[in-house]
Each structure stands twice: as structure tokens, then as C-alpha cells.
Design an enzyme around this catalytic site. Structure first.
Site, PDB file in Angstrom:
ATOM      1  N   LYS A  22       0.839  -1.211   0.000  1.00  0.00           N
ATOM      2  CA  LYS A  22       0.000   0.000   0.000  1.00  0.00           C
ATOM      3  C   LYS A  22       0.865   1.249   0.000  1.00  0.00           C
ATOM      4  CE  LYS A  22      -1.699   1.842   3.947  1.00  0.00           C
ATOM      5  NZ  LYS A  22      -1.588   3.305   4.062  1.00  0.00           N
ATOM      6  N   ASN A  23       1.842   1.287   0.897  1.00  0.00           N
ATOM      7  CA  ASN A  23       2.617   2.520   1.065  1.00  0.00           C
ATOM      8  C   ASN A  23       3.451   2.855  -0.161  1.00  0.00           C
ATOM      9  OD1 ASN A  23       1.556   3.034   3.551  1.00  0.00           O
ATOM     10  ND2 ASN A  23       3.241   2.100   4.702  1.00  0.00           N
ATOM     11  N   ARG A  94      -2.591  10.833   4.161  1.00  0.00           N
ATOM     12  CA  ARG A  94      -1.488  11.765   3.929  1.00  0.00           C
ATOM     13  C   ARG A  94      -0.862  11.637   2.538  1.00  0.00           C
ATOM     14  NH1 ARG A  94       1.383  14.121   7.817  1.00  0.00           N
ATOM     15  NH2 ARG A  94       3.385  13.485   6.964  1.00  0.00           N
ATOM     16  N   CYS A 118      -4.238   8.765   9.446  1.00  0.00           N
ATOM     17  CA  CYS A 118      -4.452   8.083  10.727  1.00  0.00           C
ATOM     18  C   CYS A 118      -4.233   9.040  11.890  1.00  0.00           C
ATOM     19  CB  CYS A 118      -3.439   6.950  10.885  1.00  0.00           C
ATOM     20  SG  CYS A 118      -3.827   5.477   9.962  1.00  0.00           S
ATOM     21  N   ARG A 123       1.950  14.653  12.829  1.00  0.00           N
ATOM     22  CA  ARG A 123       2.262  14.386  11.432  1.00  0.00           C
ATOM     23  C   ARG A 123       2.223  15.622  10.537  1.00  0.00           C
ATOM     24  NH1 ARG A 123      -0.307   8.750   9.633  1.00  0.00           N
ATOM     25  NH2 ARG A 123       1.689   8.537   8.610  1.00  0.00           N
ATOM     26  N   VAL A 125       3.676  18.562   7.745  1.00  0.00           N
ATOM     27  CA  VAL A 125       4.287  18.427   6.412  1.00  0.00           C
ATOM     28  C   VAL A 125       5.339  19.521   6.193  1.00  0.00           C
ATOM     29  CG1 VAL A 125       2.434  17.169   5.246  1.00  0.00           C
ATOM     30  CG2 VAL A 125       2.321  19.668   5.407  1.00  0.00           C
ATOM     31  N   ASP A 309       5.003   0.612  11.673  1.00  0.00           N
ATOM     32  CA  ASP A 309       3.755  -0.002  11.204  1.00  0.00           C
ATOM     33  C   ASP A 309       3.591  -1.445  11.684  1.00  0.00           C
ATOM     34  OD1 ASP A 309       2.881   2.239   9.933  1.00  0.00           O
ATOM     35  OD2 ASP A 309       3.282   1.545   7.900  1.00  0.00           O
ATOM     36  N   ILE A 331       8.856   7.044  16.292  1.00  0.00           N
ATOM     37  CA  ILE A 331       8.445   7.767  15.076  1.00  0.00           C
ATOM     38  C   ILE A 331       7.232   8.667  15.337  1.00  0.00           C
ATOM     39  CG2 ILE A 331       7.774   7.547  12.634  1.00  0.00           C
ATOM     40  CD1 ILE A 331      10.541   6.392  13.135  1.00  0.00           C
ATOM     41  N   ARG A 401      -8.685   0.049   4.766  1.00  0.00           N
ATOM     42  CA  ARG A 401      -7.750   0.987   4.136  1.00  0.00           C
ATOM     43  C   ARG A 401      -6.485   0.275   3.677  1.00  0.00           C
ATOM     44  NH1 ARG A 401      -5.686   5.490   7.559  1.00  0.00           N
ATOM     45  NH2 ARG A 401      -4.535   5.665   5.637  1.00  0.00           N
TER      46      ARG A 401
HETATM   47  C1  UD1 Z   1       5.693   6.947   8.393  1.00  0.00           C
HETATM   48  C2  UD1 Z   1       6.739   5.873   8.614  1.00  0.00           C
HETATM   49  C3  UD1 Z   1       6.541   4.829   7.572  1.00  0.00           C
HETATM   50  C4  UD1 Z   1       5.108   4.327   7.670  1.00  0.00           C
HETATM   51  C5  UD1 Z   1       4.098   5.471   7.561  1.00  0.00           C
HETATM   52  C6  UD1 Z   1       2.665   5.041   7.797  1.00  0.00           C
HETATM   53  C7  UD1 Z   1       9.063   6.027   9.313  1.00  0.00           C
HETATM   54  C8  UD1 Z   1      10.319   6.814   9.236  1.00  0.00           C
HETATM   55  N1  UD1 Z   1       8.039   6.469   8.572  1.00  0.00           N
HETATM   56  O1  UD1 Z   1       5.879   7.488   7.099  1.00  0.00           O
HETATM   57  O2  UD1 Z   1       7.435   3.775   7.755  1.00  0.00           O
HETATM   58  O3  UD1 Z   1       4.833   3.400   6.698  1.00  0.00           O
HETATM   59  O4  UD1 Z   1       4.401   6.438   8.524  1.00  0.00           O
HETATM   60  O5  UD1 Z   1       2.433   4.711   9.109  1.00  0.00           O
HETATM   61  O6  UD1 Z   1       8.983   5.041   9.995  1.00  0.00           O
HETATM   62  N2  UD1 Z   1       7.496  14.678  10.116  1.00  0.00           N
HETATM   63  C9  UD1 Z   1       7.567  16.029  10.349  1.00  0.00           C
HETATM   64  N3  UD1 Z   1       7.441  16.879   9.288  1.00  0.00           N
HETATM   65  C10 UD1 Z   1       7.273  16.444   8.021  1.00  0.00           C
HETATM   66  C11 UD1 Z   1       7.213  15.056   7.783  1.00  0.00           C
HETATM   67  C12 UD1 Z   1       7.321  14.205   8.858  1.00  0.00           C
HETATM   68  O7  UD1 Z   1       7.714  16.470  11.483  1.00  0.00           O
HETATM   69  O8  UD1 Z   1       7.164  17.274   7.101  1.00  0.00           O
HETATM   70  C13 UD1 Z   1       7.635  13.723  11.242  1.00  0.00           C
HETATM   71  C14 UD1 Z   1       6.421  12.863  11.442  1.00  0.00           C
HETATM   72  O9  UD1 Z   1       5.447  13.493  12.236  1.00  0.00           O
HETATM   73  C15 UD1 Z   1       7.042  11.654  12.110  1.00  0.00           C
HETATM   74  C16 UD1 Z   1       8.405  11.530  11.434  1.00  0.00           C
HETATM   75  O10 UD1 Z   1       8.671  12.813  10.903  1.00  0.00           O
HETATM   76  O11 UD1 Z   1       7.239  11.873  13.475  1.00  0.00           O
HETATM   77  C17 UD1 Z   1       8.499  10.518  10.308  1.00  0.00           C
HETATM   78  O12 UD1 Z   1       7.446  10.808   9.420  1.00  0.00           O
HETATM   79  P1  UD1 Z   1       7.382  10.298   7.916  1.00  0.00           P
HETATM   80  O13 UD1 Z   1       8.373   9.240   7.687  1.00  0.00           O
HETATM   81  O14 UD1 Z   1       7.350  11.461   7.014  1.00  0.00           O
HETATM   82  O15 UD1 Z   1       5.937   9.742   7.917  1.00  0.00           O
HETATM   83  P2  UD1 Z   1       5.306   8.948   6.794  1.00  0.00           P
HETATM   84  O16 UD1 Z   1       5.836   9.261   5.462  1.00  0.00           O
HETATM   85  O17 UD1 Z   1       3.846   9.032   7.050  1.00  0.00           O
END
Ligand code: UD1
Length: 423
Positions: A22-23, A94, A118, A123, A125, A309, A331, A401
């Protein structure tokens, strides 16, 4: 609302084939916006999330043909319309936010609602936006939207992420492929899904080097072409079925169509718990005897660490271990919502901030529980399979999902599990 009802206690036996990730699939679908030629994805999972993103791509002007019988999808983003992604088509997850960069690269401007997803933490950006700005975008935030303009086009830049982000690495990589010049991403995420995306983009004509390593170099090209690409197997789905087999005594399950080398941290933890893991090239066999599991501490981390995950699912095993374990989530700050639900089945879990202390109990007993997010909900299914008596999990739209045919797959392995329509 549907629920899933489980009569626990059965061993799991047999074979289960894993779908595409999925991811990865979601990011590959977004990357199809980078070309006006057809992009065909094979080994595609059929999920609520992929359907939701297909709606958004159609809204943006892409033609999307879903072919679930063939596990395929073809996206042709020839005649893109106004590059605007409204809140209603973005809020549920997201990955939708990643359309911002590709739309900007193609059209020179884009307006995308800030994302939902979720409920597992703040989270933000910010890293995505900073990276796009480094590539030359002018971005303002107005009324819940990110509005980006690149009047002079995008150009390569050196970007050093302050911490590892999968989403920001993917978003920047797919935007930089059409920027002018060289982009260097350091402290990049190394997840297999990053490599999958880079492989597809390179097949489309991009020039990305060292994806899967700390520093990725991207040399911009003027145009990308179409491609047929197989989605990488879902390591989280594979890990989830492996953990379910590990949770149920006397189980012997072979998981096929997967890449066991993507799950080394999980296999190490499961082996330490006393579960036999026999990994091959494309399949893995999981054998669980009758002895209680040994307690194992884990800490989630970016790849190649223990995947966040899989944290909830691993906790569902540790609640039945012979002793106490500590589960640390590094994370996301709010990813223990499964703990109170597991406690309803008899688990003994204390959460202190980012750490959960899990004291193993002899048995779990079935109860009604509620899913709170995608991976948390499948941890409740695992606990229900291992519990004595009946467990019903409500709010299972979270599960849909990210897991295709979940209850049919578990039934085929010998579980007593069914979906019940709420009347
Ligand atoms: C994350 C997981 C990924 C998982 C997905 C869904 C990690 C590193 N990433 O990916 O394995 O499949 O969730 O559950 O394990 N962050 C910020 N600012 C940003 C982007 C991220 O502060 O612009 C923070 C997030 O809040 C989080 C961390 O960085 O604490 C890692 O986030 P990120 O890897 O970007 O999240 P996903 O891509 O959703």
C-alpha cells in the site's frame, strides 16, 4: 458499520500470498502525474486507500482504469485540469498531499489541501514544504491549503533533512526529477518503498542514483515517459501475517510473494521471542510451538529498524509473553491507542509517553474492542485470534484501508473469523 467477529484459539496453518505494498502503491500512483503517457502498475493491492487516491487523480484530470482482477491499474495523466486538490479528496490520508510537487513540476502552480490520515500523532508536512521551497517553489498556507507557485520553474538544490521522513523523501524525489539541474537529498529515508519509487521513476526516464542510501542524487530531466511497473511486496502485510502465526500456538504458516530481506528487524525480534522463522528469497515460513513466548524489547525506527507499522502487532504478541517487555515508539508520539483496547482483552500494559511496559499474562479473553487506526486495528485482530472466546472488532473501515481480503485470508489459514454487517 461492519465488525469482525473472531472465535479465538485456532492454530494457523497453510500458505498466504502477499499483495503489493500500500505505502508504495500510493506514491507510485502519484508519480504517474509526472508524465502524460500511461503508467501501468501491476501487483497492485485493492484497498480503500488506493480507490480514494484514484478519485483524487481523476479529479485532477487523469484517466484511471482499475483492474482488480489482474491486480493492475493504469493511470494516464495526459490532460491535467486545474491543479487543485480539495479537502474532501485529501483529508482521509497523507499520501494525497504528495500530489503537490508533481502538479507543481507539471503545471508551474498547484493548490492542495493540507492532509489528514491516521490519528497517530501530529504528522506535519513542514519538511515537504521546506524541500519544495528549496527547489524554487513559493509556498503560502491559506485556509487549510498549501498554494505553491514556481513561476521560474524548479531547480536542483542540496537538501539536508533534519530527520528521516519517508513522505518528505518521496515527495522531494518525485518533484526533483523534473527540476533543472542536480538535487542532492541527504539524511534521506531508505525504506524499500523509496527504492521502489526510484526504480519506477528511472524506468520512466528519470536519473536517480543511490535511492535506498543516505544520500540520493537526482539529475533533472525535461520529460518522463510511460512505464509498466510491479509494486514491491507489502512488507507490513507480510509482517502482520507472520506475527499472527507467531501469536497462535501450533501455527505453521508460509508467506509467499514477499521479500523477507525487507523485514530483518522483525525476524530478529520474533526469533528472540522463540518463534521459528525460516526465510527464503521470496517466502518465509513461520512456526510457533506450544511454549510461551519470551519477552522482547523493541524500539521502532526508520528503515532498517523495526517498522512503526508493525509495533502494534508486535505488542499483541508481547501481551502473552512469559515476562515483561518494553516497547518504545520513536516515530510517532501518539501510537499506543491499541494499548487500552488490548487491555480490554486482559492485557497488562502501562504507557509512559513513548514507552509501553507490557507485562505478559497467561491468556487473553475475548471482548468487544474498537479499531482506532489501520495498524492498531490489525493488532486487535491478532490478539482476538490468540484469545479464548469471542472478540468483535468494530470500526473496521480502518482495516479496509490497508488489508485486502483480511478475513478470507485468515479463514483460509484455519481461523474462525467473519465479517458481520451491522443491521
Ligand atoms: C511513516 C513511517 C513509515 C510508515 C508510515 C505510515 C518512518 C520513518 N516512517 O511514514 O514507515 O509506513 O508512517 O504509518 O517510519 N514529520 C515532520 N514533518 C514532516 C514530515 C514528517 O515532522 O514534514 C515527522 C512525522 O510526524 C514523524 C516523522 O517525521 O514523526 C516521520 O514521518 P514520515 O516518515 O514522514 O511519515 P510517513 O511518510 O507518514
Amino acid at each position: 458499520m461492519d465488525s469482525i467477529v473472531i472465535n479465538g484459539g485456532n492454530a494457523l496453518m497453510g500458505e498466504i500470498a502477499i499483495t503489493g505494498a500500500k505505502n508504495s502503491a500510493l506514491k507510485l500512483m502519484v508519480a504517474a502525474l509526472l508524465t502524460d503517457e500511461p503508467v501501468t502498475l501491476s501487483n497492485m493491492p485493492e484497498l480503500a486507500d488506493t480507490k480514494f487516491l484514484a478519485h483524487l487523480l481523476r479529479h485532477l484530470g487523469a484517466k484511471v482504469i482499475e483492474n482488480p482482477q489482474q491486480s493492475a491499474m493504469t493511470i494516464t495523466a495526459g490532460g491535467l485540469g486545474e491543479p487543485e486538490a480539495p479537502y474532501d479528496l485529501v483529508r482521509k490520508m497523507r499520501a494525497t498531499f504528495n500530489v503537490l510537487g508533481p502538479l507543481l513540476a507539471r503545471k508551474g502552480h498547484a493548490k492542495v489541501s493540507l492532509p489528514g490520515g491516521c490519528a497517530i500523532g501530529a504528522r506535519p508536512v513542514d519538511l515537504h514544504l521546506q524541500a519544495l521551497e528549496a527547489l524554487g517553489a513559493k509556498i503560502t498556507l491559506e485556509e487549510g491549503y498549501a498554494i505553491a507557485n514556481a513561476p521560474n520553474g524548479l531547480s536542483g538544490a542540496k537538501i539536508n533533512f533534519p530527520f528521516v521522513s519517508v513522505g518528505a523523501t518521496e515527495h522531494t524525489m518525485m518533484t526533483a526529477v523534473l527540476a533543472d539541474g542536480i538535487t542532492e537529498l541527504s539524511n534521506a529515508a531508505k525504506e524499500p518503498e523509496i527504492t521502489d519509487l526510484a526504480n519506477m521513476l528511472n524506468s520512466m526516464g528519470a536519473k536517480i542514483e543511490n535511492a535506498g542510501q543516505d544520500t540520493i542524487t537526482i539529475t533533472g530531466v525535461k520529460k518522463l515517459g510511460g512505464v509498466t511497473h510491479g509494486v514491491v511486496p507489502d512488507r507490513i502485510e507480510a509482517g502482520t501475517y507472520a506475527l499472527a502465526a507467531g501469536a497462535c500456538p501450533n501455527s505453521d504458516v508460509t508467506i509467499t510473494n514477499c521479500q523477507p530481506e525487507h523485514l530483518e528487524a522483525l525476524w530478529a525480534a520474533m526469533s528472540r521471542a522463540g518463534i521459528e522463522v525460516i526465510a527464503g528469497e521470496k517466502q518465509v515460513r513461520i512456526k510457533r510451538g506450544t511454549k510461551p513466548l519470551r519477552p522482547v524489547d523493541i524500539e521502532t525506527n526508520a528503515w532498517p529498524g523495526f517498522a512503526t507499522d508493525l509495533q502494534a502487532q508486535f505488542m499483541a504478541l508481547m501481551v502473552l509473553a512469559d515476562g515483561a517487555s518494553i516497547i518504545r515508539e520513536t516515530i510517532f508520539e501518539n501510537r499506543f491507542m491499541h494499548a487500552p483496547e488490548l487491555s480490554r482483552l486482559g492485557a497488562d500494559i502501562t504507557v509512559h509517553g513513548r514507552e509501553a511496559v507490557v507485562r505478559g499474562v497467561n491468556e487473553l479473553t475475548g471482548a468487544p474492542v474498537m479499531a482506532t487506526d489501520l495498524r492498531a486495528s490489525v493488532s486487535l485482530i491478532i490478539a482476538g485470534l490468540a484469545a479464548k472466546g469471542q472478540t468483535s472488532v468494530s470500526r473496521i473501515y480502518h482495516l479496509d484501508r490497508g488489508f485486502q481480503n483480511l478475513e478470507a485470508n485468515f479463514s483460509a489459514l484455519g481461523a474462525d473469523i467473519k465479517r458481520v454487517k451491522d443491521t
